[in-house]
Design a protein around this motif. Structure first.
Motif, mmCIF file in Angstrom:
data_model
loop_
_atom_site.group_PDB
_atom_site.id
_atom_site.type_symbol
_atom_site.label_atom_id
_atom_site.label_comp_id
_atom_site.label_asym_id
_atom_site.label_seq_id
_atom_site.Cartn_x
_atom_site.Cartn_y
_atom_site.Cartn_z
ATOM 1 N N MET A 194 -3.792 -20.654 -7.764
ATOM 2 C CA MET A 194 -3.946 -19.281 -8.271
ATOM 3 C C MET A 194 -2.686 -18.475 -7.928
ATOM 4 S SD MET A 194 -7.075 -17.232 -9.044
ATOM 5 C CE MET A 194 -8.294 -17.504 -7.770
ATOM 6 N N LYS A 195 -2.100 -17.862 -8.942
ATOM 7 C CA LYS A 195 -0.910 -17.026 -8.692
ATOM 8 C C LYS A 195 -1.340 -15.562 -8.603
ATOM 9 C CE LYS A 195 2.755 -19.790 -10.609
ATOM 10 N NZ LYS A 195 3.667 -20.040 -11.700
ATOM 11 N N ILE A 196 -0.917 -14.920 -7.531
ATOM 12 C CA ILE A 196 -1.312 -13.521 -7.316
ATOM 13 C C ILE A 196 -0.053 -12.655 -7.220
ATOM 14 C CG2 ILE A 196 -2.576 -11.942 -5.787
ATOM 15 C CD1 ILE A 196 -3.962 -14.504 -4.646
ATOM 16 N N ALA A 197 0.013 -11.618 -8.025
ATOM 17 C CA ALA A 197 1.128 -10.666 -7.914
ATOM 18 C C ALA A 197 0.574 -9.353 -7.370
ATOM 19 C CB ALA A 197 1.782 -10.447 -9.275
ATOM 20 N N VAL A 198 1.160 -8.900 -6.271
ATOM 21 C CA VAL A 198 0.721 -7.630 -5.675
ATOM 22 C C VAL A 198 1.835 -6.613 -5.864
ATOM 23 C CG1 VAL A 198 -0.260 -6.513 -3.634
ATOM 24 C CG2 VAL A 198 -0.404 -9.005 -3.854
ATOM 25 N N ILE A 199 1.496 -5.493 -6.481
ATOM 26 C CA ILE A 199 2.470 -4.415 -6.637
ATOM 27 C C ILE A 199 2.013 -3.277 -5.732
ATOM 28 C CG2 ILE A 199 3.764 -2.999 -8.288
ATOM 29 C CD1 ILE A 199 3.623 -6.048 -9.046
ATOM 30 N N HIS A 200 2.808 -3.027 -4.715
ATOM 31 C CA HIS A 200 2.483 -1.949 -3.776
ATOM 32 C C HIS A 200 3.179 -0.675 -4.246
ATOM 33 C CE1 HIS A 200 0.763 -4.681 -0.744
ATOM 34 N NE2 HIS A 200 1.767 -5.508 -1.004
ATOM 35 N N GLY A 201 2.420 0.378 -4.413
ATOM 36 C CA GLY A 201 2.982 1.645 -4.895
ATOM 37 C C GLY A 201 3.664 2.438 -3.800
ATOM 38 N N GLN A 202 3.896 1.814 -2.672
ATOM 39 C CA GLN A 202 4.572 2.460 -1.540
ATOM 40 C C GLN A 202 5.425 1.408 -0.856
ATOM 41 O OE1 GLN A 202 1.526 1.306 -1.396
ATOM 42 N NE2 GLN A 202 1.752 -0.030 0.367
ATOM 43 N N ASP A 203 6.314 1.900 -0.020
ATOM 44 C CA ASP A 203 7.341 1.040 0.544
ATOM 45 C C ASP A 203 7.121 0.808 2.042
ATOM 46 O OD1 ASP A 203 9.629 -0.352 0.521
ATOM 47 O OD2 ASP A 203 10.954 1.301 -0.079
ATOM 48 N N HIS A 204 5.918 0.998 2.514
ATOM 49 C CA HIS A 204 5.668 0.816 3.951
ATOM 50 C C HIS A 204 4.349 0.064 4.139
ATOM 51 C CE1 HIS A 204 3.839 4.732 2.789
ATOM 52 N NE2 HIS A 204 2.820 4.219 3.440
ATOM 53 N N LYS A 205 4.130 -0.413 5.355
ATOM 54 C CA LYS A 205 2.955 -1.255 5.601
ATOM 55 C C LYS A 205 1.883 -0.502 6.374
ATOM 56 C CE LYS A 205 5.407 -5.541 4.964
ATOM 57 N NZ LYS A 205 5.847 -6.832 5.498
ATOM 58 N N GLY A 206 1.217 0.412 5.662
ATOM 59 C CA GLY A 206 0.135 1.195 6.259
ATOM 60 C C GLY A 206 -1.219 0.658 5.816
ATOM 61 N N SER A 207 -2.176 1.572 5.666
ATOM 62 C CA SER A 207 -3.551 1.167 5.328
ATOM 63 C C SER A 207 -3.622 0.431 3.994
ATOM 64 C CB SER A 207 -4.448 2.408 5.259
ATOM 65 O OG SER A 207 -4.432 3.076 6.487
ATOM 66 N N THR A 208 -2.951 0.993 2.982
ATOM 67 C CA THR A 208 -3.049 0.408 1.640
ATOM 68 C C THR A 208 -2.484 -1.010 1.645
ATOM 69 O OG1 THR A 208 -2.500 2.656 0.951
ATOM 70 C CG2 THR A 208 -2.755 1.024 -0.793
ATOM 71 N N TYR A 209 -1.336 -1.167 2.286
ATOM 72 C CA TYR A 209 -0.725 -2.501 2.359
ATOM 73 C C TYR A 209 -1.677 -3.482 3.035
ATOM 74 C CZ TYR A 209 1.821 -6.418 4.224
ATOM 75 O OH TYR A 209 2.184 -7.698 4.551
ATOM 76 N N HIS A 210 -2.211 -3.107 4.192
ATOM 77 C CA HIS A 210 -3.047 -4.047 4.943
ATOM 78 C C HIS A 210 -4.261 -4.489 4.139
ATOM 79 C CE1 HIS A 210 -0.590 -2.936 8.451
ATOM 80 N NE2 HIS A 210 -0.897 -4.164 8.820
ATOM 81 N N ILE A 211 -4.853 -3.548 3.400
ATOM 82 C CA ILE A 211 -6.048 -3.904 2.617
ATOM 83 C C ILE A 211 -5.649 -4.813 1.444
ATOM 84 C CG2 ILE A 211 -7.923 -2.980 1.194
ATOM 85 C CD1 ILE A 211 -7.722 -0.410 2.994
ATOM 86 N N ALA A 212 -4.608 -4.419 0.720
ATOM 87 C CA ALA A 212 -4.205 -5.196 -0.460
ATOM 88 C C ALA A 212 -3.714 -6.586 -0.048
ATOM 89 C CB ALA A 212 -3.117 -4.454 -1.229
ATOM 90 N N HIS A 213 -2.955 -6.638 1.042
ATOM 91 C CA HIS A 213 -2.405 -7.923 1.476
ATOM 92 C C HIS A 213 -3.512 -8.858 1.962
ATOM 93 C CE1 HIS A 213 0.677 -10.674 2.863
ATOM 94 N NE2 HIS A 213 -0.050 -10.828 3.973
ATOM 95 N N SER A 214 -4.457 -8.300 2.732
ATOM 96 C CA SER A 214 -5.524 -9.182 3.239
ATOM 97 C C SER A 214 -6.411 -9.654 2.081
ATOM 98 C CB SER A 214 -6.342 -8.503 4.347
ATOM 99 O OG SER A 214 -7.395 -7.759 3.805
ATOM 100 N N LEU A 215 -6.599 -8.807 1.074
ATOM 101 C CA LEU A 215 -7.370 -9.229 -0.101
ATOM 102 C C LEU A 215 -6.665 -10.408 -0.788
ATOM 103 C CD1 LEU A 215 -9.654 -8.808 -2.197
ATOM 104 C CD2 LEU A 215 -8.144 -7.186 -3.343
ATOM 105 N N ALA A 216 -5.350 -10.284 -0.957
ATOM 106 C CA ALA A 216 -4.596 -11.364 -1.613
ATOM 107 C C ALA A 216 -4.735 -12.662 -0.811
ATOM 108 C CB ALA A 216 -3.132 -10.974 -1.750
ATOM 109 N N GLU A 217 -4.670 -12.549 0.513
ATOM 110 C CA GLU A 217 -4.794 -13.757 1.347
ATOM 111 C C GLU A 217 -6.182 -14.365 1.248
ATOM 112 O OE1 GLU A 217 -3.322 -12.663 5.253
ATOM 113 O OE2 GLU A 217 -1.453 -13.716 4.724
#
Ligand SMILES: Cc1cc2nc3c(=O)[nH]c(=O)nc-3n(C[C@H](O)[C@H](O)[C@H](O)COP(=O)(O)O)c2cc1C
Length: 238
Positions: free
Chosen positions: A1-24
């Protein structure tokens, strides 16, 4: 499965952690982009993408790595913190560059079989309107299966988000990951997508935009062909 994550921000805060863990949790080959670091241009409104083709956008080359990853992905995750009740300006500026890809213009076949998740976090409110900013593009690109995960984290930093909120978010990412992993590999085109496509089928027979009309004719869409039935799900950049 290929997953592309586009983060609308440039830092690793709440949004990043949730989106990244979902992808994993979904699992597979993950490609991540951070905006505006990986793409920070504003649409200049030249209309070249609509009138001539995506390649005529002055930002086409800069955009290409993300366009390729989006096109190749089975799952798209668009993530953005809520900024004044909407997605970030960086996310919106990126999405503006794909107006030509909306069903009313030149949709990509590959979109009609993708799954997507929209992730938003806010200190308190605005997740629905921020999610809509991203969902609108996904659904008008033709993506049939779109999940939404909006979280009021009650904090401006991930470190200070309470264990109870993190636990609840964790459950929600588990649930969405399971749905994505175990639902059909090729979700059916949505009713909304099909209705819009059919309306545009007639518009392109008449042909109000010559570039769109030619694209639709070349694909056979002004006749009996349909993008969700295509055997060759175009996976190369336009
Ligand atoms: C410019 C700006 C605007 C914001 N607007 C809102 C808002 O409208 N509603 C809200 O609840 N939180 C708002 N916040 C707070 C963030 O949405 C919230 O802290 C979010 O979880 C941050 O995600 P991050 O850690 O990924 O950056 C705003 C923050 C910033 C920096």
């Amino acid at each position: 499965m290929k997953i592309a994550v586009i983060h609308g921000q440039d830092h690793k805060g709440s949004t990043y952690h949730i989106a990244h863990s979902l992808a994993e949790k979904i699992g597979g080959e993950i490609t991540e982009f951070f905006l505006p670091r990986d793409f920070g241009e504003f649409c200049c409104g030249c209309d070249q993408c609509f009138e001539k083709g995506a390649k005529y956008c002055p930002h086409y080359e800069k955009l290409k790595p993300i366009t390729r990853a989006v096109d190749a992905a089975d799952v798209l995750i668009l993530a953005s913190p809520v900024y004044v009740y909407h997605s970030t300006g960086a996310m919106k500026a990126w999405l503006d560059h794909y107006g030509w890809m909306w069903i009313v213009h030149r949709p990509r076949e590959s979109m009609f079989s993708k799954k997507a998740v929209v992730v938003t976090t806010a200190a308190g409110a605005g997740m629905a309107s921020a999610a809509k900013d991203m969902k609108d593009s996904l659904s008008f690109w033709g993506v049939p299966q779109i999940y939404s995960l909006g979280a009021a984290v009650m904090s401006t930093s991930w470190e200070n988000v309470s264990p109870a909120i993190k636990k609840s978010i964790n459950k929600r990412t588990d649930k969405i990951a399971l749905k994505i992993r175990y639902s059909s590999d090729t979700p059916k085109a949505s009713i909304k997508g099909k209705i819009l496509f059919t309306a545009m089928h007639f518009a392109n027979i008449i042909g109000w935009n010559p570039a769109d009309r030619k694209y639709w004719q070349d694909k056979g869409w002004t006749g009996k062909e349909r993008p969700w039935k295509s055997k060759k799900q175009g996976k190369s950049a336009p």
